[in-house]
Design an enzyme around this catalytic site. Structure first.
Site, mmCIF file in Angstrom:
data_model
loop_
_atom_site.group_PDB
_atom_site.id
_atom_site.type_symbol
_atom_site.label_atom_id
_atom_site.label_comp_id
_atom_site.label_asym_id
_atom_site.label_seq_id
_atom_site.Cartn_x
_atom_site.Cartn_y
_atom_site.Cartn_z
ATOM 1 N N SER A 1 0.818 -1.214 0.000
ATOM 2 C CA SER A 1 0.000 0.000 0.000
ATOM 3 C C SER A 1 0.848 1.259 0.000
ATOM 4 O O SER A 1 0.309 2.364 -0.012
ATOM 5 C CB SER A 1 -0.920 0.004 1.231
ATOM 6 O OG SER A 1 -0.178 -0.167 2.421
ATOM 7 N N HIS B 1 -2.462 -2.935 -5.869
ATOM 8 C CA HIS B 1 -2.943 -2.577 -4.537
ATOM 9 C C HIS B 1 -4.458 -2.693 -4.447
ATOM 10 O O HIS B 1 -5.203 -1.872 -5.000
ATOM 11 C CB HIS B 1 -2.499 -1.149 -4.188
ATOM 12 C CG HIS B 1 -2.949 -0.692 -2.843
ATOM 13 N ND1 HIS B 1 -3.229 0.615 -2.541
ATOM 14 C CD2 HIS B 1 -3.171 -1.393 -1.688
ATOM 15 C CE1 HIS B 1 -3.608 0.711 -1.294
ATOM 16 N NE2 HIS B 1 -3.576 -0.501 -0.750
ATOM 17 N N GLU C 1 -5.392 -0.128 -7.387
ATOM 18 C CA GLU C 1 -4.329 0.700 -7.945
ATOM 19 C C GLU C 1 -3.319 -0.215 -8.644
ATOM 20 O O GLU C 1 -2.843 -1.183 -8.050
ATOM 21 C CB GLU C 1 -3.607 1.492 -6.850
ATOM 22 C CG GLU C 1 -4.436 2.620 -6.265
ATOM 23 C CD GLU C 1 -3.690 3.377 -5.171
ATOM 24 O OE1 GLU C 1 -3.822 4.606 -5.125
ATOM 25 O OE2 GLU C 1 -2.990 2.726 -4.359
ATOM 26 N N ASN D 1 -3.429 6.238 -0.484
ATOM 27 C CA ASN D 1 -2.796 6.341 0.831
ATOM 28 C C ASN D 1 -1.933 7.589 0.974
ATOM 29 O O ASN D 1 -1.689 8.048 2.090
ATOM 30 C CB ASN D 1 -1.978 5.085 1.128
ATOM 31 C CG ASN D 1 -2.860 3.938 1.592
ATOM 32 O OD1 ASN D 1 -3.922 4.164 2.148
ATOM 33 N ND2 ASN D 1 -2.435 2.721 1.344
#
Length: 289
Positions: free
Chosen positions: A117, A138, A150, A188
């Site tokens: 992540s 991800h 992602e 993130n």
């Protein structure tokens, strides 16, 4: 793709396994030992049973889905996998060891992907047998529910690897965003500093846990407040990600909130330990401060 290997049978790995099997592919699920992988398959069985009980899945569909997931004792069976996905803890040395070991069984033309992540893909690709076939993939938690993936190419990742990975993600019914290999990627990079700032606000006594979360739920129209979400993600995971951002960029805006560090040191990691910013022992979560 017909067969997917997944290394790491925790919450994320199990969720990926369930989702991949739901879309008709065979899954080989590994962890530190066979018992852990078997336990994870048992957890998936329980989750599917709940879906059947709520009328969202037929019994025969659940049985067929579970039948496509095989717990394995080591990585050797993954030689038949079209893609191997690492879904271990967000600790770079752990991931590096997995890539080196998985690389010994990775078939010619197969892809090695990381569910990281936040950790840079280009750097981790050095521990794969072929950086052209290494990529970030991800998923978001809970994987069977969340609709986003992602896709993160490293500097050496080939266009073919990117396009095959994107098609695989879309086959799972997910929306895809392709992201450059920068610390924290997109989601993130935005989310974790927000959570970290919420912990700063709490530590400085600006507002209570309840009011911080209420303010963000209502004022920002978020389904969860940042402290409740941190508990769901895991405070240790939040700290790991913010430290990757801080150490990789050297930017002081990513320094971890002292209270977040203190909670992790105390073992208050959120829902998975029964206590974080909320106490989960009763029927209703109660703020711990």
């Amino acid at each position: 793709m017909q067969t997917i290997g997944i290394i790491g049978a925790g919450q994320m790995g199990s969720g990926i396994a369930q989702t991949v099997a739901q879309y008709g592919m065979k899954v080989l699920l590994a962890d530190v030992d066979l018992a852990t992988a078997e336990q994870a398959v048992g957890g998936i069985d329980t989750a599917l049973g709940k879906l059947v009980g709520r009328g969202k899945l037929e019994t025969h569909e659940a049985e067929a889905l579970l039948g496509r997931i095989t717990p394995v004792a080591d990585y050797a069976p993954m030689a038949e996998a079209d893609m191997i996905i690492e879904a271990a803890t967000e600790k770079e040395p752990v991931k590096q060891a997995i890539f080196e070991k998985a690389g010994t069984v990775l078939s010619q033309g197969s892809i090695l992907a990381s569910n990281t992540s936040s950790i840079p893909i280009t750097r981790m690709a050095n521990f794969s047998p072929d950086p052209k076939r290494f990529i970030g993939l991800h998923f978001f938690n809970p994987v069977p529910v969340m609709g986003l993936i992602e896709v993160i190419p490293g500097l050496a990742t080939s266009d073919d690897t990117v396009s095959r990975t994107r098609r695989f993600a879309e086959t799972l019914g997910k929306q895809v965003v392709e992201v450059q290999d920068e610390p924290g990627f997109v989601v993130n990079r935005i989310l974790i500093p927000m959570i970290n700032e919420a912990v700063f606000v709490l530590g400085q006594g600006t507002a209570s846990i309840e009011d911080i979360d209420k303010g963000c739920r209502i004022g920002l129209n978020h389904p969860m407040g940042p402290l409740e979400l941190a508990d769901f993600v895991g405070l240790d995971t939040c700290l790991d990600i913010v430290m990757v951002l801080y150490n990789t960029t050297g930017d002081s805006k990513y320094r971890p909130a002292p209270l977040l560090v203190k909670y992790v040191e105390a073992g208050w990691l959120g829902r998975k330990t029964g206590r974080g910013f909320y106490d989960y022992e009763g029927d209703t979560p109660i703020p711990t401060r």
